[in-house]
Design a protein around this motif. Structure first.
Motif, PDB file in Angstrom:
ATOM      1  N   ARG A   1     -39.469  66.224  75.570  1.00  0.00           N
ATOM      2  CA  ARG A   1     -38.377  67.209  75.401  1.00  0.00           C
ATOM      3  C   ARG A   1     -38.612  68.436  76.282  1.00  0.00           C
ATOM      4  NH1 ARG A   1     -38.927  65.749  69.998  1.00  0.00           N
ATOM      5  NH2 ARG A   1     -40.039  67.656  69.483  1.00  0.00           N
TER       6      ARG A   1
ATOM      7  N   TYR B   1     -37.860  67.365  79.730  1.00  0.00           N
ATOM      8  CA  TYR B   1     -36.414  67.201  79.909  1.00  0.00           C
ATOM      9  C   TYR B   1     -35.750  68.560  80.137  1.00  0.00           C
ATOM     10  CZ  TYR B   1     -31.571  66.046  78.956  1.00  0.00           C
ATOM     11  OH  TYR B   1     -30.210  65.903  79.058  1.00  0.00           O
ATOM     12  N   LYS B   2     -36.255  69.575  79.441  1.00  0.00           N
ATOM     13  CA  LYS B   2     -35.723  70.928  79.617  1.00  0.00           C
ATOM     14  C   LYS B   2     -36.245  71.572  80.898  1.00  0.00           C
ATOM     15  CE  LYS B   2     -35.221  71.790  74.662  1.00  0.00           C
ATOM     16  NZ  LYS B   2     -35.686  72.555  73.490  1.00  0.00           N
TER      17      LYS B   2
ATOM     18  N   THR C   1     -38.590  76.901  86.120  1.00  0.00           N
ATOM     19  CA  THR C   1     -37.602  77.076  85.055  1.00  0.00           C
ATOM     20  C   THR C   1     -38.222  77.805  83.865  1.00  0.00           C
ATOM     21  OG1 THR C   1     -36.421  75.091  85.747  1.00  0.00           O
ATOM     22  CG2 THR C   1     -36.016  75.855  83.498  1.00  0.00           C
TER      23      THR C   1
ATOM     24  N   THR D   1     -36.736  81.133  82.450  1.00  0.00           N
ATOM     25  CA  THR D   1     -36.293  81.150  81.054  1.00  0.00           C
ATOM     26  C   THR D   1     -36.892  82.312  80.283  1.00  0.00           C
ATOM     27  OG1 THR D   1     -36.016  78.758  81.073  1.00  0.00           O
ATOM     28  CG2 THR D   1     -36.234  79.799  78.908  1.00  0.00           C
TER      29      THR D   1
END
Length: 178
Positions: free
Chosen positions: A127, A130-131, A154, A158
């Motif tokens: 997960r 995936y993010k 990312t 973020t």
């Protein structure tokens, strides 16, 4: 072209490049679209000045710049994206694993097990992958050379970080928790 119109053209080019990219854009890439005669930093400041009072801003993160919404509108964005009441956030375990990877990278699953005292599931790691918050790092020096995990650009964007050096001091986090 008169200088003021040229300046506006360069601001527009930078805005277009930043708008089209979901990840931060570095100074070199922006300099290529405006040429040698323009100061990217001055253009960025002029764009920022025009965005005062708007619901989005031009932020410097992960070694570049990107457009993002202002934090004061987070609830409105969540409400629009979560019609079923589901959260876009992280579970406590996902956040813990993400922090462990950020502070101890590159780290393999055995290293994560040492920190948490139990296996970290492959699904949880998938997960985070995936993010696009974690990626594969170098092979671990442990027997069998398992894969390691590292955080991504990312992740920096973020969490509004320029680099991993911007992570809070671990001792301070522990002190605040006590």
């Amino acid at each position: 072209m008169p200088p003021e119109l040229r300046w506006r053209e360069w601001m527009g080019r930078i805005e277009a490049v930043l708008f089209a990219n979901p990840t931060p854009v570095g100074r070199e890439a922006l300099a290529r679209v405006v040429g040698q005669g323009a100061s990217v930093e001055m253009l960025i400041e002029d764009i920022r000045a025009e965005l005062v009072g708007r619901p989005f801003e031009l932020a410097q993160v992960a070694g570049g710049w990107m457009f993002r919404t202002r934090t004061q509108f987070a609830d409105a964005i969540k409400a629009a994206a979560e019609p079923g009441g589901q959260t876009l956030g992280f579970t406590e375990m996902e956040m813990g694993v993400l922090c462990a990877i950020a502070y101890h990278q590159p780290i393999d699953r055995a290293g994560l097990k040492d920190i948490f005292g139990k296996e970290v599931s492959r699904d949880l790691l998938a997960r985070l992958r995936y993010k696009d918050l974690i990626a594969s790092g170098p092979r671990s020096p442990r027997p069998g050379a398992p894969h390691t995990f590292v955080t991504t650009e990312t992740f920096l964007a973020t969490f509004d970080l320029q680099s991993l050096r911007d992570l809070p001091e671990l001792e301070l986090v522990v002190d605040e928790a006590n």
